[in-house]
Structure formats: C-alpha cells, structure tokens
Write an enzyme that holds these catalytic residues in place. Structure first.
Site, mmCIF file in Angstrom:
data_model
loop_
_atom_site.group_PDB
_atom_site.id
_atom_site.type_symbol
_atom_site.label_atom_id
_atom_site.label_comp_id
_atom_site.label_asym_id
_atom_site.label_seq_id
_atom_site.Cartn_x
_atom_site.Cartn_y
_atom_site.Cartn_z
ATOM 1 N N ARG A 331 8.160 -43.209 11.445
ATOM 2 C CA ARG A 331 7.128 -44.214 11.162
ATOM 3 C C ARG A 331 6.091 -44.287 12.285
ATOM 4 O O ARG A 331 4.924 -44.603 12.037
ATOM 5 C CB ARG A 331 7.770 -45.576 10.902
ATOM 6 C CG ARG A 331 8.542 -45.605 9.577
ATOM 7 C CD ARG A 331 9.068 -46.987 9.248
ATOM 8 N NE ARG A 331 7.989 -47.917 8.941
ATOM 9 C CZ ARG A 331 7.382 -48.010 7.760
ATOM 10 N NH1 ARG A 331 7.731 -47.199 6.766
ATOM 11 N NH2 ARG A 331 6.436 -48.896 7.560
ATOM 12 N N THR A 337 0.434 -48.847 7.271
ATOM 13 C CA THR A 337 0.044 -48.650 5.874
ATOM 14 C C THR A 337 -1.447 -48.412 5.704
ATOM 15 O O THR A 337 -1.866 -47.545 4.935
ATOM 16 C CB THR A 337 0.472 -49.877 5.038
ATOM 17 O OG1 THR A 337 1.886 -50.066 5.182
ATOM 18 C CG2 THR A 337 0.145 -49.669 3.572
ATOM 19 N N ARG A 348 -1.398 -40.915 8.890
ATOM 20 C CA ARG A 348 -2.270 -41.699 8.013
ATOM 21 C C ARG A 348 -3.696 -41.798 8.554
ATOM 22 O O ARG A 348 -4.655 -41.844 7.783
ATOM 23 C CB ARG A 348 -1.665 -43.086 7.794
ATOM 24 C CG ARG A 348 -0.517 -43.054 6.784
ATOM 25 C CD ARG A 348 0.167 -44.387 6.639
ATOM 26 N NE ARG A 348 1.098 -44.382 5.508
ATOM 27 C CZ ARG A 348 2.091 -45.247 5.356
ATOM 28 N NH1 ARG A 348 2.291 -46.187 6.277
ATOM 29 N NH2 ARG A 348 2.883 -45.184 4.306
ATOM 30 N N ASN A 358 -2.613 -43.288 1.022
ATOM 31 C CA ASN A 358 -2.384 -43.186 2.470
ATOM 32 C C ASN A 358 -1.486 -42.010 2.834
ATOM 33 O O ASN A 358 -0.784 -42.030 3.833
ATOM 34 C CB ASN A 358 -1.841 -44.500 3.029
ATOM 35 C CG ASN A 358 -0.526 -44.912 2.392
ATOM 36 O OD1 ASN A 358 0.060 -44.167 1.603
ATOM 37 N ND2 ASN A 358 -0.053 -46.101 2.736
ATOM 38 N N HIS A 361 4.708 -41.508 2.570
ATOM 39 C CA HIS A 361 5.593 -42.681 2.618
ATOM 40 C C HIS A 361 6.780 -42.353 3.504
ATOM 41 O O HIS A 361 7.248 -41.214 3.546
ATOM 42 C CB HIS A 361 6.090 -43.027 1.212
ATOM 43 C CG HIS A 361 7.272 -43.961 1.209
ATOM 44 N ND1 HIS A 361 7.144 -45.328 1.247
ATOM 45 C CD2 HIS A 361 8.616 -43.701 1.206
ATOM 46 C CE1 HIS A 361 8.350 -45.880 1.251
ATOM 47 N NE2 HIS A 361 9.260 -44.921 1.228
#
Length: 396
Positions: A331, A337, A348, A358, A361
C-alpha cells in the site's frame, strides 16, 4: 490468418531477481498479441524432465546447439533443488503468428561470444539473459541463463502446450515453496491491476509490477480474470455504505448552495436533508454502479439476472504477494485512493486518473485480503482449460 496460442516461460532466476515486471512490460508493449493467461507454478522434477525432453527434440537448424542447451537448462533449473521447488511464471498469448512475434521480442540464443559493445538491449534476452563461453574452448558454455523460454515454431508450441494442458491444472495457483525464519510475520495481500491498464497494448501492467518489486515481496500467485457483476458486487460491497455516508451529504450541501445561488433565496436545513436523502443517495448509488461497471464492464441495473455470474467484458490481473509486513509495503508503493493526493513515485500518482480509475487495488487488512481472495477464487486458474480447449479445436 488464424489465431493460435503460444507461451513465454519466465525462468526461476528471472522471477527471483524481480525482473518479471520488466519482461511483461516488453511483451505487452511490443507484440500485437493478447495475453490470455498467467500462472505462477513450481515444477516438480517430473514436469521439468518431460519439458526438457521436448526441448531436446526441437532443434533449430540455424542454431543446432540451442535444443540441447535449453534442455540441460530445464533439467538443472526448472525442477527442485536443495529440496525446494522454484517459482516459474507461465504467460499464455493468443494471436496471429504468436511464435514468431514472441521469439523476436524474446531474442535469439547466440552460439558465439559477443563483445560488450555489440550488445544492444533490444530484446528481452539482450537485457536479462547471459551466455558465457570458455575462453580457451569456445565450444564450451560455462554459464547460461536464458531469462525466458518460448517455442520458435507453432508445431513446437502445440507440442509443448500439451504438457502444460496436462500439468497446469495439477499445480496449486498459490505457490508455497518458502520456509521463512519468522513465519508469524508473513502476510499475504491481494493486488489487482485494474481494467484501465488493459485497454490497449501498453507497458503499464509490467511497469506497475516492477514498481511493486521494490517492496522485496514475492509473487506467489497470479492470474488473468474477468470479474463478473456478482463478484464485483461482493468485492466492492463494503464501499457502498461508505459512498452513501460521504457522497450523499456532500451532494445535498452542494445542491443547496447551487439552488440558493441560482434563485437568490435561502433553503432550510430540512430541505438540504431531503435533497441528501433523495438525490444525494441516488448519486451515491450511481457512483457505486460506475465502480461495478468499471471492474466488470457491465452496470448491475443493466445486467440480466442470468448473466450476473458470467465473466465480465473487461479483464484485470490478480496477484498475491507474500512476505513480512506485505500489506503495508504494497500500500505504501501503491499510494492513497486519490491519485492527486498520492506522493510522487507511487503507482497511483504515476498511472491513476481519479478516485475510481486509480490503476490498481490492494487489500487494506489481512481479513480483507482473505475475503477478496475468496471472491475472485484465487485458488483457481483457467490457463489449463484455455489450452485444452485450443488443443481440442486442433484435434489433439
């Protein structure tokens, strides 16, 4: 011209050195073929031996050493060593004349020494492979790493695909070949390279994988997937209430401001609440529908009940990463996001367009990862079935 299948096998060394993303980027951006399957496997000795036997019989008159060289490599490197199997990535392509196209981009196996100055880096093997000969005996190979394996003719491809049609369904889609010193610290997380990366031939999917490689985590599972509407609804179900809580009030407040500005009078808080609970909730519902359409290619309200569980019209790539602190590491590289709020150098920020489009996931918790893996049936992989269907059409 008819469409046929061929494949590229990314070798254990290339996978272990986290060069997978670079290889995939080259393949996807430089050949007009469709990637229809991907599977991480860990061949046993029988698998490696059978494959080596096929390679040994596939001699190129222009390079008679190649078959034996590749066969010995497969025997010594594809199978287990030290009691442990090794990860190998199988990539399945479909299109016109796939063997020639894949062979061209993978590159030749040179039967002679080349000077450093003559190497160009044009092909995958130019960049990632090594072929070193003995200085005193130029006919003797002292080190060989081909980086990728791919058949040069359709006849060879069809012969080799019979092996994979038989073996791939027996391989677990999550490779478990590592003994960690601190297994309690090991996490698995799910990553999806979303449909916006597959609209046209692009290096983006490979580049994204390459960016994730900086985490030092291992890819232990991979497949191409077309998410059904039903799967997308389950997968993003938890987002629906969040959208209503966040978007409906924002819509109601914005609508109140616009109406007051346009008609020059004040609206009560009760009116704002009514707008929120009606139009605001409808707006949030529409945003949720857009997410489902983005991931499956079909809006839920436009999908007949009998087609809810059918594969969607857009594809994505699903991967499982494994290692210490895997969720946070992935992440951190992915970014938040909203791509506009993401730090430079994150996936992203580099490739995302907006909050929905984006680019990728990643699971946000161990529990979410387990839930999401179940929804997309990560233990299943269609590669073997695709090959069997193709071979049956050939009458094999």
């Amino acid at each position: 011209m008819e469409q046929t299948l061929s494949y590229v096998l990314v070798t254990p060394y290339t996978v272990a050195k986290s060069r997978t993303g670079g290889v995939i980027a080259r393949l996807l951006s430089r050949v007009d073929l469709e990637l229809v399957g991907a599977q991480m496997l860990a061949p046993d000795e029988a698998f490696a031996t059978e494959y080596a036997t096929h390679l040994r019989g596939q001699t190129d008159p222009a390079n008679p050493q190649a078959g034996e060289l590749l066969a010995r490599y497969a025997e010594q490197n594809l199978g287990p060593s030290g009691g442990r199997r090794h990860r190998t990535l199988f990539l399945l392509f479909r299109g016109e004349n796939p063997c020639r196209k894949l062979s061209d981009i993978c590159g030749a196996l040179y039967p002679r020494n080349l000077s450093v100055e003559s190497m160009t880096g044009e092909t995958i093997r130019d960049t990632y492979a090594d072929l070193i000969f003995d200085h005193e005996d130029p006919s003797k190979v002292t080190y060989f790493e081909p980086a990728v394996l791919t058949p040069r003719t359709q006849q060879w491809a069809d012969m080799n695909l019979r092996i994979f049609a038989k073996r791939l369904p027996l391989e677990p889609n999550i490779v478990q070949n590592m003994v960690y010193p601190h297994p309690q610290k090991i996490e698995r997380t799910l990553v999806i390279i979303k449909p916006d990366n597959w609209k046209y031939a692009s290096s983006k999917p490979g580049t994204i994988i390459d960016m994730f490689s900086r985490t030092g985590l291992r890819i232990v599972g991979i497949k191409l997937h077309r998410m059904s509407v039903s799967e997308a609804l389950d997968f993003y179900g938890p987002v629906k209430d969040v959208l209503k809580r966040k978007l409906a009030p924002a819509f109601g407040h914005k609508a109140k401001e616009m109406l007051e500005s346009e008609f020059k009078f004040s609206l009560s808080s009760a009116t704002e609440k009514a707008i929120t609970e009606s139009f605001g909730c409808e707006y949030a519902e529409d945003q949720f529908e857009q997410i489902i359409e983005f991931m499956s290619g079909v809006r839920p309200k436009q999908c007949p009940l009998e087609e809810l569980h059918q594969p969607g019209t857009v594809k994505c790539m699903i991967m499982v990463y494994e290692g210490e602190n895997a969720l946070k590491k992935i992440r951190d590289v992915l970014g938040p996001t909203d791509p506009l709020q993401a730090p430079g150098g994150t996936v992203r920020r580099e490739f995302g367009s907006n909050i929905m489009v984006n680019t990728a996931h990643a699971s946000d918790s161990v529990e979410s990862a387990q839930r999401e893996m179940g929804i997309v049936r990560i233990e299943e992989n269609p590669c073997g079935a695709i090959i069997k269907s193709y071979l049956s059409m050939l009458g094999n």
